[in-house]
Scaffold this motif. Structure first.
Motif, short mmCIF file in Angstrom:
data_model
loop_
_atom_site.label_atom_id
_atom_site.label_comp_id
_atom_site.label_asym_id
_atom_site.label_seq_id
_atom_site.Cartn_x
_atom_site.Cartn_y
_atom_site.Cartn_z
N VAL A 8 0.85 -1.20 0.00
CA VAL A 8 0.00 0.00 0.00
C VAL A 8 0.89 1.25 0.00
CG1 VAL A 8 -1.77 1.27 1.25
CG2 VAL A 8 -1.86 -1.21 1.16
N ASN A 48 -8.17 -5.97 -0.74
CA ASN A 48 -7.48 -6.98 0.06
C ASN A 48 -8.13 -7.24 1.40
OD1 ASN A 48 -4.94 -8.00 -1.28
ND2 ASN A 48 -4.86 -5.81 -1.70
N TYR A 55 -6.38 -1.06 -3.56
CA TYR A 55 -5.41 -1.82 -2.78
C TYR A 55 -5.94 -2.24 -1.41
CZ TYR A 55 -2.08 -0.71 -6.38
OH TYR A 55 -1.44 -0.62 -7.58
N ALA A 89 2.26 1.70 -3.38
CA ALA A 89 1.30 2.27 -4.33
C ALA A 89 1.20 3.77 -4.13
CB ALA A 89 -0.07 1.62 -4.13
#
Lengths: 287, 310
Positions: B208, B229, B225, B211
């Motif tokens: 994360v 998840n 993300y 990202a």
């Protein structure tokens, strides 16, 4: 003892300062205790005798929460109802903690076949919705507040058995238990002196949530007409009786429901705080 | 453990659970006040010799474990007895009512999951902010509301005052709206709390941060993300809440006069119609077992780590 109570009091004040959101729950629970202790001084009217000429009156100065279908003062019934609620909370908590801890200890500490059988039964019971267990118990035992308490305890018990068992299994493998065994301590002494104090935290947390469940379940069963019997001033029973009249006199349903909601909300809010303090596993999970 | 072996293992474990539930129903029947013959005849009780003949015919003179085995055998074949009052087979009565309860439960699962996820998303985007505290309060409020009272309040506002929706019964989708909102309200708090925790757990993971470092917009990071998840544990929780919801539906139905299992159970307790009561309890418990089984298997399929632990 007095010193200890003082310390608890100081800590309460400190935690309220740190967290102003605790003000509401703590005031509601204090109010509940005061109402239950001094009901006869606080309630403006009788909880069982009403004025049939003043039925379903809207809130007024004389009757701040109005009157019900028998002309009884709703506020007074709610004030006296706090006794019912408190009685249910205390008995349910006591029985589920004591029985659940005993059975959980037996499963976790003794282990073996006993553990397998108990865990299996607990698994199955937990797959049945708690409401159904309570309803089944009431169907067998019949109506009444004492039977409702039994029903709630039986529905809550598996939670404690599972919790205590899992805590004991971890705790009994620890070095200090082995050390005291090496020093010749007997099983029951180890449980009492070492294991119980070390697993008490999560059990207390669970007990708080049981208190909330107990209030909700008693109210639910009484609402279904399967719990408290008239003229008991049970908040749930008041809602049951309001079903026919709440369309024309909403106050007969609004106030008892608010009493239940505020009580359960406050207990749950405090329970969450307690969990943050006492149960490190849950703290990690629900941060 | 391979996935198939895991599925097989879970199915195997479910068999004794089913048998134990049916046995519970049997012992419950034995505990209930009034033996079947007394209940059957009501006011006019038969003479002792007729009673004895009937006991033999119904197998009530046999040892208890023989009766238990016979009961379990009949239950597994779908013979759950007849309603004492209407004479209708319990299976067909329960099947009809069960569909109604399932509709209510599913509708409220959908509503509570959507609202719960939204609340979780809002609070996980700004952890420990004022709005996070507010969502926390709403969540605690949600599972503190007595659903029967909430139902009455909804009827008061939307049926009595605004006259928008029917206060109960079961005619078309409109009568499903208020009960499913009532039931969803008491469920969404748990989903919001758990989803928030699940999202925050993903939130701090390296992929994360990576990202975000690549310059993706915060909202994109959250949805693509974090949310994606966190979805696996959330789906599992929603599945496991099914049992609680079914129990909640039982109470919600009585408020709205909704002809589902809840009303059936409460009515059968009052009418002492025990075959119907036992059949209802069995069918709800078995449904919960099956749903939990499906969730377990689904979870293991989505997250291979679970299989290893089992």
């Amino acid at each position: 003892m007095i010193q200890r109570l003082g310390a608890v009091g100081l800590e309460l004040v400190a935690s309220v300062r740190r967290d102003p959101l605790l003000v509401l729950p703590l005031s509601v629970i204090s109010a509940l205790l005061i109402m239950a202790l001094f009901a006869s001084y606080i309630a403006p009217h009788s909880y069982e005798r009403g004025d049939l000429l003043a039925r379903l009156q809207p809130p007024s100065r004389e009757h701040p929460f109005g009157t019900d279908h028998l002309g009884r003062d709703v506020l007074s019934r709610i004030v006296y109802g706090s006794r019912v609620t408190l009685m249910v909370i205390l008995t349910v908590m006591t029985f589920s903690i004591v029985l659940g801890t005993a059975i959980g200890l037996a499963a976790g500490y003794v282990g073996g076949t006993l553990d397998v059988v108990l865990s299996r039964v607990v698994d199955v019971v937990m797959s049945i919705p708690a409401v159904l267990i309570a309803l089944a118990v009431v169907a067998v035992l019949g109506q009444g507040l004492d039977r409702v308490v039994v029903a709630i305890v039986l529905a809550e018990l598996p939670l404690y058995v599972r919790l205590v068992r899992s805590l004991v299994i971890v705790e009994k493998e620890k070095l200090y238990v082995e050390a005291s065994k090496a020093l010749g301590a007997e099983g029951l002494r180890i449980v009492r002196v070492h294991i119980l104090p070390n697993i008490a935290g999560p059990i207390v947390v669970q007990a708080t949530f049981t208190a909330a469940t107990a209030v909700l379940f008693e109210a639910a069963l009484s609402f279904l007409g399967l719990g408290a019997e008239p003229p008991t001033p049970s908040w749930g029973l008041m809602l049951y009786e309001s079903k026919q009249y709440f369309r024309i006199a909403p106050h007969v349903a609004v106030f008892p429901g608010l009493a239940i909601f505020l009580t359960v909300f406050s207990i749950n809010a405090l329970g969450e705080k307690l969990r943050d303090r006492l149960d490190p596993r849950a703290r990690a999970l629900l941060k | 453990m391979s996935f198939l072996r895991y599925v097989f293992y879970r199915l195997l474990v479910a068999v004794p659970t089913v048998l134990i539930i049916i046995s519970f129903a049997f012992f419950l029947a034995k505990l209930l006040p009034g033996d079947p013959i007394t209940v059957m005849f009501g006011e006019l009780q038969p003479p002792p010799e007729v009673r004895k003949a009937l006991e033999e015919k119904l197998g009530l003179d046999k040892p208890i474990y023989v009766q238990l085995a016979a009961y379990v055998g009949r239950a597994l074949q779908g013979d759950w007895g007849k309603s004492i009052h209407t004479g209708e087979p319990v299976t067909s009565l329960v099947a009809r009512r069960f569909v109604a309860t399932l509709e209510l439960t599913l509708a409220s699962i959908i509503i509570s999951t959507l609202v719960g996820l939204l609340l979780a998303y809002i609070s996980a985007s700004r952890p420990n902010s004022a709005i996070d505290s507010l969502v926390r309060l709403i969540s605690i409020g949600s599972y503190s509301i007595p659903v029967f009272w909430w139902g009455l309040m909804l009827i008061l506002v939307f049926s009595v005052n605004l006259q928008l929706l029917p206060p109960g019964g079961k005619e078309g989708w409109r009568s499903l709206v208020l009960p499913s909102i009532a039931l969803a309200t008491v469920n969404l708090g748990m989903i919001a709390r758990f989803s928030r925790a699940a999202m925050l757990e993903v939130y701090t993971q390296d992929f994360v941060t990576a990202a975000r470092a690549r310059g993706f917009a915060e909202r994109l990071v959250m949805i693509r993300y974090v949310l994606r998840n966190a979805l696996v544990p959330i789906v599992t929780l929603v599945g496991y809440r099914f049992g609680v919801l079914m129990g909640g539906a039982v109470i919600t139905e009585t408020v709205f006069n909704y002809p589902g299992m809840g009303k059936t159970i409460v009515d059968s307790i009052f009418a002492r119609d025990y075959p119907v009561l036992l059949g209802s309890i069995m069918v709800i418990s078995l449904t919960v077992v099956v749903v939990n089984l499906i969730v377990d298997i689904l979870y293991a399929f989505l997250d291979p780590r679970v299989r290893v632990k089992a």
